[in-house]
Enzyme design. Sequence first.
Site, PDB file in Angstrom:
ATOM      1  CG  ASP A  30      -0.147  -0.248   2.507  1.00 21.01           C
ATOM      2  OD1 ASP A  30       1.004   0.235   2.629  1.00 21.01           O
ATOM      3  OD2 ASP A  30      -0.686  -0.916   3.403  1.00 21.01           O
ATOM      4  CG  ASP A  32       1.606   4.117   4.475  1.00 17.39           C
ATOM      5  OD1 ASP A  32       0.390   4.048   4.721  1.00 17.39           O
ATOM      6  OD2 ASP A  32       2.366   3.138   4.550  1.00 17.39           O
ATOM      7  CG  ASP A 152       8.489   1.147  12.560  1.00 19.53           C
ATOM      8  OD1 ASP A 152       8.911   1.757  11.556  1.00 19.53           O
ATOM      9  OD2 ASP A 152       7.632   0.250  12.477  1.00 19.53           O
TER      10      ASP A 152
HETATM   11  P1  ATP Z   1       3.722  -2.740   5.119  1.00 17.55           P
HETATM   12  O1  ATP Z   1       4.605  -3.304   4.091  1.00 17.55           O
HETATM   13  O2  ATP Z   1       3.123  -3.758   5.999  1.00 17.55           O
HETATM   14  O3  ATP Z   1       2.709  -1.739   4.622  1.00 17.55           O
HETATM   15  P2  ATP Z   1       4.830  -0.437   6.376  1.00 17.55           P
HETATM   16  O4  ATP Z   1       6.236  -0.203   6.824  1.00 17.55           O
HETATM   17  O5  ATP Z   1       4.303   0.416   5.288  1.00 17.55           O
HETATM   18  O6  ATP Z   1       4.722  -1.967   6.074  1.00 17.55           O
HETATM   19  P3  ATP Z   1       2.596   0.533   7.851  1.00 17.55           P
HETATM   20  O7  ATP Z   1       1.915  -0.116   9.004  1.00 17.55           O
HETATM   21  O8  ATP Z   1       1.879   0.684   6.570  1.00 17.55           O
HETATM   22  O9  ATP Z   1       3.945  -0.281   7.650  1.00 17.55           O
HETATM   23  O10 ATP Z   1       3.112   1.956   8.377  1.00 17.55           O
HETATM   24  C1  ATP Z   1       3.653   2.925   7.521  1.00 17.55           C
HETATM   25  C2  ATP Z   1       4.838   3.606   8.171  1.00 17.55           C
HETATM   26  O11 ATP Z   1       4.446   4.244   9.376  1.00 17.55           O
HETATM   27  C3  ATP Z   1       5.958   2.658   8.590  1.00 17.55           C
HETATM   28  O12 ATP Z   1       6.823   2.406   7.531  1.00 17.55           O
HETATM   29  C4  ATP Z   1       6.609   3.421   9.710  1.00 17.55           C
HETATM   30  O13 ATP Z   1       7.465   4.425   9.235  1.00 17.55           O
HETATM   31  C5  ATP Z   1       5.447   4.105  10.376  1.00 17.55           C
HETATM   32  N1  ATP Z   1       4.874   3.294  11.467  1.00 17.55           N
HETATM   33  C6  ATP Z   1       3.834   2.437  11.391  1.00 17.55           C
HETATM   34  N2  ATP Z   1       3.551   1.887  12.571  1.00 17.55           N
HETATM   35  C7  ATP Z   1       4.438   2.393  13.440  1.00 17.55           C
HETATM   36  C8  ATP Z   1       4.654   2.222  14.845  1.00 17.55           C
HETATM   37  N3  ATP Z   1       3.919   1.395  15.567  1.00 17.55           N
HETATM   38  N4  ATP Z   1       5.658   2.947  15.408  1.00 17.55           N
HETATM   39  C9  ATP Z   1       6.415   3.799  14.670  1.00 17.55           C
HETATM   40  N5  ATP Z   1       6.250   3.996  13.368  1.00 17.55           N
HETATM   41  C10 ATP Z   1       5.285   3.315  12.739  1.00 17.55           C
HETATM   42 MG    MG Z   2       2.369   0.493   4.443  1.00 20.73          MG
END
Ligand code: ATP
Ligand code: MG
Length: 453
Positions: A30, A32, A152
């Site tokens: 997805d 962001d 994170d």
């Molecule tokens: P995915 O491939 O599952 O989408 P993602 O890294 O994009 O992984 P998301 O849950 O979509 O994860 O979150 C988007 C971004 O927001 C992350 O890459 C991170 O930078 C930040 N983030 C999400 N959850 C947290 C958290 N619990 N603490 C700190 N930062 C977070």
């Molecule tokens: Mg994501």
Amino acid sequence: MLYRLREGGFQAFLVGGCVRDLLLGLEPKDFDVSTDALPEEVRKLFRNCRLVGRRFRLAHVFFGRETIEVATFRASSAPSQAEEPVLDADTGEGEPGEAPEIAEEPAEPGYAGRRRDSFDQSADTHRAFDESGRILRDNVYGNIDEDVWRRDFTANSLYYNIADFSIWDYVNGAADIAARTLRMIGDPETRYREDPVRMLRAARFEAKLGFTLDSATAAPIAQLAGLLGAVPPARLFDETLKLFLTGHGARSYEVLRRRGLLAAILPTVDSYAAAYPGNLVEQLLLQGLRNTDERVAADKPVAPTFLFALLLYGPIARIIEAMPPQQWHETGAILDACDQALREAQSRIAIPRRFALGVREMFALQPRLEHPRGRRALRVLEHPRFRASYDLLLLRAQLGMAPQDMADWWTRLQEASDPEREELADELGGSTPRREGARRGPRRRRRRPASSA
Ligand code: ATP
Ligand code: MG
């Protein structure tokens, strides 16, 4: 989408997992978006937009079936450490595939302070922690160079600026991605205490990306895993699905076990595996997870009901086996065992009712699939949970836990036309299909009240 924000006079960056995945040559799950527009301002720009989340307020913008998450820059709890992003072009080793072009020079170096000054907000009311340091609310808006510190992992903290296709890298994320290292930003223990789910995220990225956890990032997990007990069960349910239903479930299981995290979120599943390592039930679980991973890879649908049936197979078996053997195949006993195992799991993970009911039905149907009775068997085909139950039967048969000839019979039944189905049903003698040479006329059975049908 990004351009609309820009035309509105705002900054717009792709951020997080999608930038990481693009650099790795993977297809992002997805997208962001990070912006200096406030959620309300985002809503004004997009008609197809909804504001969500109290703990962490953001805008969801809908494009057909896609939802794009638009988050306003947050100020971090950690001090702002970088004045200038490190613009990093050194990710070449990883062969980024469709990686966005990386600019040589920072395009817009200093714009800090715009939000901070223009909004009268006090950190005390917009951010809240509980006594263990867990963040309850994080709605203090800030700038990009503050926003980065509350993310994170370094690999999740790259910003892709659509204005000039540059990547802004404040935390050496690109180098960590190239080295396939997962490194927590800031002090890992503090960051896990702020949000224990970050431990599950570490496990998820370890499983999904095959990254190695930096030693300081890995070290506190075993000791802090228990903090997951304070996380709202609904959030753990979401994380569980991300761990197990997005294509790397078998590896997630292995990582969660090894890091002591399975014990924190599904203690009965963990203790079963610890008591009977490698037994048939654990093999069934792993094989089921691998099958699920293959389905994800083939873009086929996957179901939480089936997942929880796999995960809880061990705990359910354990409860049933503590009963007298003559009860083991009774529907009532099976349902009682399911209820108990589900109740235990639900004390940590909020498994929505429809999935919990589905798990019960899958287990209750197993004896009926093993011992189909004449034409009544045809009605089982119509059962909403038939398909999942059949898949479970196939798995059990594959491992010698159910008769293979019955599994084959159900396979043939599904492929057959209606008249052929009746024939197949009529062929059924007692509890097994007719074997070569065994002649038996069609059997008429009394109808019994179909209480569990
Ligand atoms: P995915 O491939 O599952 O989408 P993602 O890294 O994009 O992984 P998301 O849950 O979509 O994860 O979150 C988007 C971004 O927001 C992350 O890459 C991170 O930078 C930040 N983030 C999400 N959850 C947290 C958290 N619990 N603490 C700190 N930062 C977070
Ligand atoms: Mg994501």
